[in-house]
Design an enzyme around this catalytic site. Structure first.
Site, PDB file in Angstrom:
ATOM      1  CB  SER A 203      -7.271  -7.264  -9.164  1.00 17.11           C
ATOM      2  OG  SER A 203      -7.933  -7.170  -7.925  1.00 17.11           O
TER       3      SER A 203
ATOM      4  NE  ARG B  24     -14.544 -11.664  -0.531  1.00 16.47           N
ATOM      5  CZ  ARG B  24     -14.513 -10.737  -1.494  1.00 16.47           C
ATOM      6  NH1 ARG B  24     -14.187 -11.094  -2.737  1.00 16.47           N
ATOM      7  NH2 ARG B  24     -14.794  -9.477  -1.220  1.00 16.47           N
TER       8      ARG B  24
ATOM      9  NE  ARG C 220     -14.048  -2.202   0.882  1.00 20.78           N
ATOM     10  CZ  ARG C 220     -12.746  -2.183   1.155  1.00 20.78           C
ATOM     11  NH1 ARG C 220     -12.310  -2.552   2.359  1.00 20.78           N
ATOM     12  NH2 ARG C 220     -11.885  -1.804   0.236  1.00 20.78           N
TER      13      ARG C 220
ATOM     14  CE1 TYR D  31      -4.604  -0.558   1.003  1.00 22.10           C
ATOM     15  CE2 TYR D  31      -3.514  -2.701   1.067  1.00 22.10           C
ATOM     16  CZ  TYR D  31      -4.673  -1.939   0.997  1.00 22.10           C
ATOM     17  OH  TYR D  31      -5.887  -2.560   0.914  1.00 22.10           O
TER      18      TYR D  31
ATOM     19  CG  ASP E   7      -6.769 -11.186  -6.787  1.00 28.05           C
ATOM     20  OD1 ASP E   7      -7.964 -11.322  -6.464  1.00 28.05           O
ATOM     21  OD2 ASP E   7      -5.852 -11.187  -5.954  1.00 28.05           O
TER      22      ASP E   7
ATOM     23  CB  ILE F  56     -10.545 -17.981  -9.217  1.00 26.99           C
ATOM     24  CG1 ILE F  56     -10.147 -17.248 -10.492  1.00 26.99           C
ATOM     25  CG2 ILE F  56     -10.166 -19.458  -9.311  1.00 26.99           C
ATOM     26  CD1 ILE F  56      -8.651 -17.164 -10.723  1.00 26.99           C
ATOM     27  NE  ARG F  57     -15.253 -17.173  -4.331  1.00 28.91           N
ATOM     28  CZ  ARG F  57     -14.446 -16.136  -4.495  1.00 28.91           C
ATOM     29  NH1 ARG F  57     -13.292 -16.287  -5.161  1.00 28.91           N
ATOM     30  NH2 ARG F  57     -14.746 -14.950  -4.010  1.00 28.91           N
TER      31      ARG F  57
ATOM     32  CG  HIS G 136      -9.262  -3.950  -3.612  1.00 30.08           C
ATOM     33  ND1 HIS G 136      -7.975  -3.471  -3.604  1.00 30.08           N
ATOM     34  CD2 HIS G 136      -9.555  -4.207  -2.325  1.00 30.08           C
ATOM     35  CE1 HIS G 136      -7.528  -3.431  -2.363  1.00 30.08           C
ATOM     36  NE2 HIS G 136      -8.466  -3.869  -1.553  1.00 30.08           N
TER      37      HIS G 136
END
Length: 389
Positions: free
Chosen positions: A283, A342, A174, A139, A318, A321-322, A285
């Site tokens: 990605s 995750r 969020r 970061y 990224d 994908i599961r 995020h």
């Protein structure tokens, strides 16, 4: 006839969905919501997964294939599989000691683990437990002094790959985090205390490993910061947009492989190539920054299939994908490598110390089965099995 390889995992949890259900039963709600949450109405979070369903593959059953090799060479190193573990902040909050569990397993199975600047283990500790194999995601700090010192520490532990995060000009809105008190500054309210009490194993493990903190950033914090002061420190330290000049400055300092994470557009892709980065991670995020954007996989399709960028830099994915089937789909549309966040946290949350290896083997087993079904020998052959629309 090719030889068959067996990847052992707990048969009670044969899918990422199974791990997610179990993890939810063991992680306090406020911590699980932090892991799960996306920006605003979480529409892009859903798109990240569902858009994979539109990618179809074709087998060639009469094709004769030899032994399967799913290894991939990346930045001068050969990894055992075409995927790694994404950086996630506050990992130790979701499951105690998660960064070390994941880093150790990744090193053992020869895939990359990426430590986040705002995770709960330090650069030095993760380098130790991963035998120096772990990547690091930066970061970008507001002050060059802090940036330079983090880069110094990475050089000292011989970090193999530096990933610079570019998609956080501001923290995403969020709603789950706001309601649970996990925005900055974080708040441990009565509801969160009750939720923690309902997950006793999580509480015991937290006591064993200590209250999670931003371990990499501790040298730069004043001692005894309360939660309000911690929030002020984070906002003061990491408020600021990453631009081309800031990346160029890092390129001048960092002589190893440099990757930009959060690339989704042609403009940023071309700028990355012009700077001379070694790779980009496409990605959004995890759907946590902008709800009106497109899925990571659709961004990847546009960029990886654009002849302007062919062979110019490594293009990785990224987001969303599961399964091993999703990995196959990603390679079929042009991904050079992939990262998942995750799913690995579900694995650790569900199975503790065994969860990281379980999830690695699960993805390997699923990808291996797809390659068997499609009669492929290596990862580079996937684009030839894409059904064009």
């Amino acid at each position: 006839m090719s030889k068959k390889i067996l990847y052992k995992y707990n048969p009670r949890y044969p899918s990422i969905a199974d791990l997610k259900i179990k993890a939810k039963s063991r992680i306090p709600k406020f911590a699980f919501d932090y892991l799960e949450g996306g920006a605003n109405e979480e529409l892009n979070l859903v798109r990240n997964e569902s858009d994979f369903d539109d990618i179809l593959l074709k087998p060639q059953y009469l094709h004769v294939a030899g032994d399967i090799d799913m290894s991939v060479e990346l930045f001068g190193r050969r990894y055992s599989a075409p995927f790694g573990i994404s950086p996630i902040g506050l990992q130790g909050l979701m499951w105690p000691n998660a960064p070390e569990i994941l880093a150790k397993a990744a090193a053992k199975h020869d895939i990359p683990y990426t430590l986040s600047t705002v995770s709960t283990s330090s650069i030095e500790r993760i380098a130790e437990v991963s035998d120096g194999k772990a990547w690091f995601q930066l970061y970008h700090p507001t002050e060059d002094r802090l940036r330079d010192d983090i880069l110094r520490r990475l050089k000292e532990v011989e970090c193999p790959v530096l990933v610079v995060l570019v998609d956080v000009p501001s923290f995403g809105l969020r709603y789950r985090e706001i309601k649970s008190g996990l925005s900055m500054p974080p708040k441990m309210n009565i509801a969160n205390v009750v939720q923690a009490m309902l997950r006793p194993l999580w509480g015991i493990k937290t006591l064993q490993h200590g209250i999670p903190s931003f371990a990499t950033l501790k040298p730069y914090m004043e001692k005894g910061l309360d939660l309000s002061q911690l929030g002020q420190f984070m906002n003061r330290t990491f408020t600021g947009k990453v631009n081309v000049e800031k990346v160029k400055a890092i390129r001048d300092i960092w002589k190893g492989p440099l990757v930009l994470k959060g690339i989704t557009t042609e403009e940023d892709m071309q700028a990355s190539i012009d700077i001379g980065v070694d790779g980009v991670i496409v990605s959004n995020h995890g759907g946590r920054q902008i709800d009106a954007g497109e899925s990571s996989i659709n961004s990847l399709i546009r960029l990886a299939q654009n002849p302007l960028y062919t062979g110019k830099t490594k293009i990785m994915l990224d987001g969303g994908i599961r399964s091993g089937v999703d990995l196959a789909r990603a390679h079929a549309v042009g991904a050079d490598f992939n990262f998942m966040g995750r799913p690995f946290m579900y694995g650790v949350g569900a199975l503790g110390d065994e969860g990281a290896e379980h999830t690695i083997n699960l993805f390997k087993a699923q990808l291996y089965q797809v390659m068997q079904q499609l009669t492929l020998e290596n990862i580079s052959q996937f684009p030839g099995r894409l059904i064009q629309k």
